[in-house]
Design a protein around this motif. Sequence first.
Motif, short mmCIF file in Angstrom:
data_model
loop_
_atom_site.label_atom_id
_atom_site.label_comp_id
_atom_site.label_asym_id
_atom_site.label_seq_id
_atom_site.Cartn_x
_atom_site.Cartn_y
_atom_site.Cartn_z
N THR A 108 0.81 -1.27 0.03
CA THR A 108 0.21 -0.05 -0.04
C THR A 108 0.80 1.36 0.04
N TYR A 109 0.36 2.29 -0.68
CA TYR A 109 0.85 3.62 -0.63
C TYR A 109 -0.03 4.61 -0.06
N ASN B 262 9.51 11.70 1.56
CA ASN B 262 10.07 10.40 2.07
C ASN B 262 8.84 9.28 2.15
N VAL B 263 9.28 8.09 2.00
CA VAL B 263 8.23 7.02 2.46
C VAL B 263 8.55 6.38 3.71
N VAL C 259 2.65 1.20 3.66
CA VAL C 259 3.64 2.17 3.77
C VAL C 259 2.71 3.57 3.64
N ARG C 260 3.31 4.50 4.43
CA ARG C 260 2.97 5.85 4.43
C ARG C 260 3.91 6.69 3.56
N VAL C 261 2.97 7.45 2.70
CA VAL C 261 3.63 8.12 1.46
C VAL C 261 3.29 9.50 1.75
N PRO C 262 3.93 10.65 1.24
CA PRO C 262 3.80 11.88 1.22
C PRO C 262 2.71 12.66 0.00
N VAL C 263 1.60 12.12 0.36
CA VAL C 263 0.35 12.30 -0.35
C VAL C 263 -0.69 12.66 0.65
#
Length: 341
Positions: free
Chosen positions: A157-158, A197-198, A236-240
């Motif tokens: 996941t993103y 970053n992720v 995964v945490r993403v910068p969105v």
Amino acid sequence: MGYRVVVVGATGNVGREMLNILAEREFPIDEIAVLASSRSQGSEIDFGETGKKLKVQNVEHFDFTGWDIALFAAGSAPTKIYAPKAASQGCVVIDNSSLYRMDPDVPLIVPEVNPDAIDGYKARNIIANPNCSTAQMVVALKPLHDKAKIKRVVVATYQSVSGAGKEGMDELFEQSRAIFVGDQVEPKKFTKQIAFNVIPHIDSFLDDGSTKEEWKMVAETKKILDPKVKVTATCVRVPVFIGHSEAINLEFEDEISAVEAQDLLREAPGVMLVDKREDGGYVTPVECVGDYATYVSRVREDSTVDNGLSLWCVSDNLRKGAALNAVQIAELLGRRHLKKG
């Protein structure tokens, strides 16, 4: 004739989105109450774009007697106190927290996937809304599972920062601004810098090395779709800011081609197939914000396993992943059990 509806946690991201969607979908409401903690008591919030202002009441003093449906977006701690109270007073609770999802007496519902399971709500008078990343995935998997029986799911996941609430969104914004002007970045909400970053870490770690978010995807998919399906997830945490994306790899019992899968997804409820094999012929999180659909792109065959497919899945996590699904559950509940007029 409409329903008397309560929104608990109405001042948060998901609570506000619930109000927007109730208004957009013209859910039949005779009366609506918005509740939050004592800190927000007396403040006003918009009821979508209706122009109507709603005054926030203190959840601690609210009597749920005579109310039909309570949409909870308050987190597990307040829900643990007030959801049983509402349910015992005859108000059906639709809960967005993780508190009741794995309770065998509480149905966990995605209306496009397992609508019949809602009939079990009377055991506790509570219905659970799944995790945001699970909800969009099972909508995409359902038509494929019905056709060829999924054996195994591998998903990465993103996930956008709005999944961590307003604090997560604020942190991404503040860190991005700080980096541009050369200021030092201090992680607060997240364990590491999120801007540019992720972070392969959402929720707490479990003994087997997975995170609780990953466990949720496994356990909830089994409960909603099929207990025999094997699932492994990396979240995964993403910068969105808004919109969760998922890269999903599937292994089936029966043969299924990419073309067959595309045809099924094109007709599936809640799914929008955007799959052109050209530059830009797919959907990204930016494009899904504010939409109801679960978008599927990049459907292709996986030659490394028998009967394998890979696909890309994107959805607005504040909508299908939370508020929209809760309102759809309320609509389903109304059609099947709480008919008015």
